[in-house]
Scaffold this motif. Structure first.
Motif, mmCIF file in Angstrom:
data_model
loop_
_atom_site.group_PDB
_atom_site.id
_atom_site.type_symbol
_atom_site.label_atom_id
_atom_site.label_comp_id
_atom_site.label_asym_id
_atom_site.label_seq_id
_atom_site.Cartn_x
_atom_site.Cartn_y
_atom_site.Cartn_z
ATOM 1 N N ALA A 158 -2.636 109.154 19.135
ATOM 2 C CA ALA A 158 -2.691 110.813 19.443
ATOM 3 C C ALA A 158 -3.526 111.555 18.835
ATOM 4 C CB ALA A 158 -1.373 110.884 18.860
ATOM 5 N N SER A 159 -4.543 112.061 19.557
ATOM 6 C CA SER A 159 -6.079 112.765 18.955
ATOM 7 C C SER A 159 -5.582 113.676 19.102
ATOM 8 C CB SER A 159 -7.013 111.899 19.717
ATOM 9 O OG SER A 159 -7.188 111.178 20.202
ATOM 10 N N ALA A 160 -6.476 114.610 17.698
ATOM 11 C CA ALA A 160 -6.604 115.854 17.626
ATOM 12 C C ALA A 160 -4.995 116.889 17.344
ATOM 13 C CB ALA A 160 -7.749 116.764 18.454
ATOM 14 N N LEU A 161 -3.939 115.830 17.259
ATOM 15 C CA LEU A 161 -3.172 116.748 17.019
ATOM 16 C C LEU A 161 -3.144 118.062 15.878
ATOM 17 C CD1 LEU A 161 -0.593 113.757 15.948
ATOM 18 C CD2 LEU A 161 -0.833 114.913 18.203
ATOM 19 N N GLY A 162 -2.626 119.141 16.597
ATOM 20 C CA GLY A 162 -2.516 120.549 16.551
ATOM 21 C C GLY A 162 -3.428 120.911 16.519
ATOM 22 N N ASP A 163 -4.817 120.586 17.388
ATOM 23 C CA ASP A 163 -6.413 121.190 17.900
ATOM 24 C C ASP A 163 -5.549 121.930 19.169
ATOM 25 O OD1 ASP A 163 -8.393 122.235 19.543
ATOM 26 O OD2 ASP A 163 -9.139 121.308 17.558
ATOM 27 N N PRO A 164 -4.707 122.875 19.689
ATOM 28 C CA PRO A 164 -4.632 123.338 20.885
ATOM 29 C C PRO A 164 -5.401 122.775 22.154
ATOM 30 C CG PRO A 164 -4.289 125.556 19.659
ATOM 31 C CD PRO A 164 -4.786 123.843 19.164
ATOM 32 N N GLY A 165 -6.856 123.512 22.252
ATOM 33 C CA GLY A 165 -7.947 123.226 22.718
ATOM 34 C C GLY A 165 -8.543 120.942 23.057
ATOM 35 N N HIS A 166 -7.775 120.388 21.938
ATOM 36 C CA HIS A 166 -8.776 119.569 22.708
ATOM 37 C C HIS A 166 -6.847 118.141 21.814
ATOM 38 C CE1 HIS A 166 -11.766 121.897 21.470
ATOM 39 N NE2 HIS A 166 -12.628 120.773 21.548
ATOM 40 N N GLU A 167 -5.922 118.558 21.701
ATOM 41 C CA GLU A 167 -5.330 117.369 21.581
ATOM 42 C C GLU A 167 -5.198 116.716 22.614
ATOM 43 O OE1 GLU A 167 -1.358 118.712 19.515
ATOM 44 O OE2 GLU A 167 -0.370 117.482 21.070
ATOM 45 N N ARG A 168 -4.777 115.861 22.461
ATOM 46 C CA ARG A 168 -3.880 114.020 23.802
ATOM 47 C C ARG A 168 -3.552 113.349 22.977
ATOM 48 N NH1 ARG A 168 -9.592 112.926 23.293
ATOM 49 N NH2 ARG A 168 -9.223 111.192 23.046
ATOM 50 N N VAL A 169 -2.574 113.067 23.922
ATOM 51 C CA VAL A 169 -1.336 111.458 23.514
ATOM 52 C C VAL A 169 -1.692 110.989 24.512
ATOM 53 C CG1 VAL A 169 0.998 111.430 22.446
ATOM 54 C CG2 VAL A 169 0.013 113.664 21.496
ATOM 55 N N GLU A 170 -1.470 109.505 24.670
ATOM 56 C CA GLU A 170 -1.792 109.277 25.975
ATOM 57 C C GLU A 170 -1.540 108.006 25.392
ATOM 58 O OE1 GLU A 170 -6.252 109.430 27.372
ATOM 59 O OE2 GLU A 170 -6.472 110.119 25.437
ATOM 60 N N ARG A 171 -0.236 107.725 26.847
ATOM 61 C CA ARG A 171 0.203 106.002 26.854
ATOM 62 C C ARG A 171 -0.534 105.314 26.872
ATOM 63 N NH1 ARG A 171 4.740 109.260 27.342
ATOM 64 N NH2 ARG A 171 6.686 108.010 26.153
ATOM 65 N N VAL A 172 -1.126 104.174 26.567
ATOM 66 C CA VAL A 172 -1.902 102.652 27.659
ATOM 67 C C VAL A 172 -1.856 101.501 26.957
ATOM 68 C CG1 VAL A 172 -4.259 104.261 26.951
ATOM 69 C CG2 VAL A 172 -3.305 103.169 25.486
ATOM 70 N N VAL A 189 -3.246 109.267 14.798
ATOM 71 C CA VAL A 189 -2.524 108.427 14.771
ATOM 72 C C VAL A 189 -1.852 107.345 16.299
ATOM 73 C CG1 VAL A 189 -0.565 109.660 15.011
ATOM 74 C CG2 VAL A 189 -0.638 107.492 13.383
ATOM 75 N N VAL A 190 -1.696 105.774 15.567
ATOM 76 C CA VAL A 190 -1.664 105.317 17.106
ATOM 77 C C VAL A 190 -0.218 104.596 16.614
ATOM 78 C CG1 VAL A 190 -2.148 103.558 18.094
ATOM 79 C CG2 VAL A 190 -3.430 104.622 16.804
ATOM 80 N N LEU A 191 0.576 105.180 17.406
ATOM 81 C CA LEU A 191 2.043 104.438 17.808
ATOM 82 C C LEU A 191 2.148 103.081 19.216
ATOM 83 C CD1 LEU A 191 3.809 107.727 18.530
ATOM 84 C CD2 LEU A 191 3.358 106.803 16.226
ATOM 85 N N CYS A 192 2.792 102.220 17.786
ATOM 86 C CA CYS A 192 3.043 101.067 18.642
ATOM 87 C C CYS A 192 4.669 100.963 19.237
ATOM 88 C CB CYS A 192 2.365 99.381 18.067
ATOM 89 S SG CYS A 192 2.744 98.364 19.122
#
Length: 417
Positions: free
Chosen positions: A170-184, A200-203
């Protein structure tokens, strides 16, 4: 008073932040927080970098009459945040904390998952090994990252040791223009440049991401019982550590959350499984193919994660991460060499179970030679066994010599950290 305002994960400050800042004489925060705030004219400001100078400046300012300090902090400042340092330095009674939503809560919200059963571990400014071991042993983990301990490093460490884990970055949480939540996958995370915006990183083991409803938040408190009966494990021809031996071995190993335990010559994996039930990450080493399958079956039956390595010790040990503690339940003629290797690499303790008394001196010499304080006991027990007529007799189990070595705290220099 020191007013601590948690900014949450959004770019705008919370609604009451403006009122708190209105009469502040000193405002402390990250550069982006100070840029987003409307500060009163004449207010001093400190950009947070190293914490010690900021704390010193706050202390000096509080000596002024009517000195009012506002600290702006990301997320919830009481959750792995600056509240701890402020309370230790100035006392909790001098703090007025206005929490925001943490990055952990926000990340799980983005996935639509509850997080009262998640384990949260910080790798920010800390050794990654604790976070790695927690990720290996628990199905739902949130890792607070930092430079050198981000998604790439975590993914590289987990790539070949993580089972079915997936990483959610999860990157740039709360920033509408840049927020990313990616599963890898961990392997995919390892080869990416994630930049500096990771929140933050969720495992996750997604097959176990929805645990049953619980009463106590956080990781499980530990098993309700241990030193389980041999009948609770699949084993071959009684080739299993008896529960009396396991009880003392577990007491000397002290497996716990965030640590890595080796079970060498694991056999049925009973010790490995019991250590995993206490929350430790566990690697079981077994040279027989049928033993490997038994260990996996026992781990699955008890709902724990155990990494099983097929190979002969001590050779195969060179490819493993350094353990906190080691249990050695097999080895034969190679036992002295195995104990020597394990003693060189264990951070805390080594426990050896032996049926052959002749092997005790060599094992003890290997432990003391590595700087361990060494002790041991011959375990002999007799269990109640039924007789006709509703009476009982005592049935003796085979004696086992249990030897353990503990690394003294004063001699930890040079031990792998």
């Amino acid at each position: 008073m020191i007013v601590v305002v948690g900014t949450g994960t959004g770019a705008p400050l919370p609604p009451d932040a403006e009122a708190q800042l209105a009469d502040a004489g000193l405002v402390v925060g990250a550069r982006r927080h100070l840029a987003a705030a409307r500060l009163p004219e004449g207010a001093e400001r400190i950009v947070l970098g190293p914490l010690a100078p900021a704390l010193e400046a706050i202390e000096q300012y509080l000596e002024k009459p009517d000195g009012r300090v506002v600290v702006l902090a990301s997320g919830d400042p009481g959750f792995f945040g600056i509240v701890r340092a402020l309370a230790e330095r100035f006392g909790a009674e001098r703090l007025d904390v206005r929490p925001g939503v943490s990055s952990v809560a926000t990340a799980f919200a983005r996935l639509g998952l509850p997080w009262d059963d998640a384990v949260v571990v910080s790798a920010h400014g800390r050794d990654l090994r604790t976070a790695l071991n927690v990720c290996r042993s628990h199905p739902k983990v949130a890792v607070l990252t930092g430079p050198g301990s981000g998604p790439a490093e975590l993914g590289a460490a987990l790539a070949y040791r993580s089972g079915d884990r997936v990483l959610v970055v999860a990157s740039a949480l709360g920033d509408p223009g840049h927020e990313r939540v990616e599963r890898v996958t961990p392997a995919e995370a390892a080869v990416r440049d994630w930049g500096t915006a990771v929140s933050v990183v969720l495992c996750l083991d997604e097959s176990r991401a929805l645990a049953p409803l619980r009463t106590v938040a956080g990781p499980p408190s530990g098993p309700s019982r241990w030193a389980l009966d041999e009948s609770e494990f699949t084993h071959r021809d009684s080739m299993i550590s008896k529960f009396e031996v396991r009880a003392l071995a577990l007491a000397r190993l002290g497996p716990r959350l965030g640590e890595l335990i080796w079970d060498v010559g694991a056999g049925s994996g009973s010790v490995a499984v019991e250590c995993a039930r206490f929350g430790a990450a566990v690697t079981a080493v077994e040279k027989t193919r049928d033993g490997v399958e038994r260990i996996r079956a026992n781990a699955e039956a008890h709902g724990v994660d155990v990494r099983v390595v097929h190979g002969a010790a001590p050779t195969v040990l060179s490819d493993l991460d350094d353990p906190d503690a080691v249990f050695i339940g097999g080895g034969g003629r190679e036992l002295p060499a195995i104990v020597t290797v394990c003693a060189r690499r264990a951070r805390r303790a080594v426990v050896v179970a032996m049926a052959a008394l002749d092997r005790v001196p060599a094992a003890r010499e290997a432990l003391t030679g590595a700087g361990f304080d060494c002790d041991g006991v011959l375990l002999q027990s007799s269990r109640l066994a039924p007789l006709p007529g509703g009476v009982s007799r005592l049935s003796a189990t085979n004696p086992v010599f249990l030897l353990w070595g503990v690394r003294p705290p004063a001699r930890t220099e040079g031990v792998p950290q």
